[in-house]
Design a protein around this motif. Sequence first.
Motif, PDB file in Angstrom:
ATOM      1  N   SER A   8      -5.385  -6.081  16.594  1.00 56.71           N
ATOM      2  CA  SER A   8      -4.830  -6.388  17.897  1.00 56.71           C
ATOM      3  C   SER A   8      -5.754  -7.400  18.593  1.00 56.71           C
ATOM      4  CB  SER A   8      -4.741  -5.086  18.694  1.00 56.71           C
ATOM      5  OG  SER A   8      -4.122  -5.289  19.916  1.00 56.71           O
ATOM      6  N   LEU A  27     -14.556  -1.958  22.930  1.00 55.97           N
ATOM      7  CA  LEU A  27     -13.147  -1.597  22.997  1.00 55.97           C
ATOM      8  C   LEU A  27     -12.966  -0.282  23.750  1.00 55.97           C
ATOM      9  CD1 LEU A  27     -10.254  -2.309  22.130  1.00 55.97           C
ATOM     10  CD2 LEU A  27     -10.665  -1.013  20.044  1.00 55.97           C
ATOM     11  N   ILE A  31     -10.929   0.184  27.291  1.00 58.40           N
ATOM     12  CA  ILE A  31      -9.807   1.115  27.417  1.00 58.40           C
ATOM     13  C   ILE A  31     -10.067   2.134  28.519  1.00 58.40           C
ATOM     14  CG2 ILE A  31      -8.585   2.978  26.222  1.00 58.40           C
ATOM     15  CD1 ILE A  31      -8.670   1.250  23.704  1.00 58.40           C
ATOM     16  N   CYS A  63      -9.343   8.696  25.819  1.00 61.80           N
ATOM     17  CA  CYS A  63      -9.522   7.290  25.461  1.00 61.80           C
ATOM     18  C   CYS A  63     -10.190   7.123  24.108  1.00 61.80           C
ATOM     19  CB  CYS A  63     -10.317   6.571  26.544  1.00 61.80           C
ATOM     20  SG  CYS A  63      -9.363   6.318  28.046  1.00 61.80           S
ATOM     21  N   LEU A  66      -7.298   6.849  21.902  1.00 61.34           N
ATOM     22  CA  LEU A  66      -6.662   5.556  22.136  1.00 61.34           C
ATOM     23  C   LEU A  66      -7.471   4.409  21.530  1.00 61.34           C
ATOM     24  CD1 LEU A  66      -5.387   5.891  25.805  1.00 61.34           C
ATOM     25  CD2 LEU A  66      -4.059   6.006  23.702  1.00 61.34           C
ATOM     26  N   THR A  67      -8.782   4.543  21.502  1.00 59.96           N
ATOM     27  CA  THR A  67      -9.622   3.499  20.903  1.00 59.96           C
ATOM     28  C   THR A  67      -9.365   3.391  19.407  1.00 59.96           C
ATOM     29  OG1 THR A  67     -11.318   3.855  22.577  1.00 59.96           O
ATOM     30  CG2 THR A  67     -11.990   2.712  20.586  1.00 59.96           C
ATOM     31  N   GLY A  70      -6.121   1.852  19.065  1.00 63.78           N
ATOM     32  CA  GLY A  70      -6.109   0.500  19.613  1.00 63.78           C
ATOM     33  C   GLY A  70      -6.624  -0.570  18.694  1.00 63.78           C
ATOM     34  N   PRO A  74      -1.278  -2.304  20.043  1.00 66.42           N
ATOM     35  CA  PRO A  74      -1.594  -2.989  21.311  1.00 66.42           C
ATOM     36  C   PRO A  74      -1.788  -2.023  22.494  1.00 66.42           C
ATOM     37  CG  PRO A  74       0.730  -3.178  20.857  1.00 66.42           C
ATOM     38  CD  PRO A  74       0.124  -2.484  19.667  1.00 66.42           C
ATOM     39  N   ILE A  75      -2.716  -1.090  22.358  1.00 63.60           N
ATOM     40  CA  ILE A  75      -2.988  -0.121  23.413  1.00 63.60           C
ATOM     41  C   ILE A  75      -3.607  -0.823  24.617  1.00 63.60           C
ATOM     42  CG2 ILE A  75      -4.307   1.945  24.018  1.00 63.60           C
ATOM     43  CD1 ILE A  75      -2.140   2.538  21.983  1.00 63.60           C
ATOM     44  N   THR A  76      -4.638  -1.607  24.390  1.00 61.75           N
ATOM     45  CA  THR A  76      -5.343  -2.282  25.480  1.00 61.75           C
ATOM     46  C   THR A  76      -4.436  -3.279  26.178  1.00 61.75           C
ATOM     47  OG1 THR A  76      -7.279  -2.127  24.052  1.00 61.75           O
ATOM     48  CG2 THR A  76      -7.519  -3.399  26.061  1.00 61.75           C
ATOM     49  N   GLU A  77      -3.638  -3.982  25.427  1.00 64.30           N
ATOM     50  CA  GLU A  77      -2.721  -4.946  26.018  1.00 64.30           C
ATOM     51  C   GLU A  77      -1.683  -4.247  26.895  1.00 64.30           C
ATOM     52  OE1 GLU A  77      -3.669  -4.786  22.916  1.00 64.30           O
ATOM     53  OE2 GLU A  77      -4.407  -6.745  22.290  1.00 64.30           O
TER      54      GLU A  77
END
Length: 104
Positions: A8, A27, A31, A63, A66-67, A70, A74-77
């Motif tokens: 990503s 990252l 996040i 998180c 999620l990291t 990610g 595209p979690i951060t996006e």
Amino acid sequence: MNIADRLSFFPALYNVTEYPKMGMWLLYFTIVALSILVYKLGFAQKLPLGKSIMIYIFLAAGCTILTVLGIFLPITEGLVVAALILIIYKIRLHQSKKQQVEAK
């Protein structure tokens, strides 16, 4: 197939493949920061200090998952887009309230 091609945007930006430890920490903190921003803009209420601390602890723990996701998703996006939408909403809400006060 090269793994770097499937990353990503933010993991590619942080060079997760070349510097995995530093890239993953960057990252993770990105996040966490975006999650806190989205929480504060969209969902936060006035809570006692202990409850707020617990919420942020669980937010930071979530998180972590999620990291890991990610890296290729595209979690951060998505968090950036959510933050932008909530910022626009808050600005328009503030302008609307300001106009209502001026109209009275």
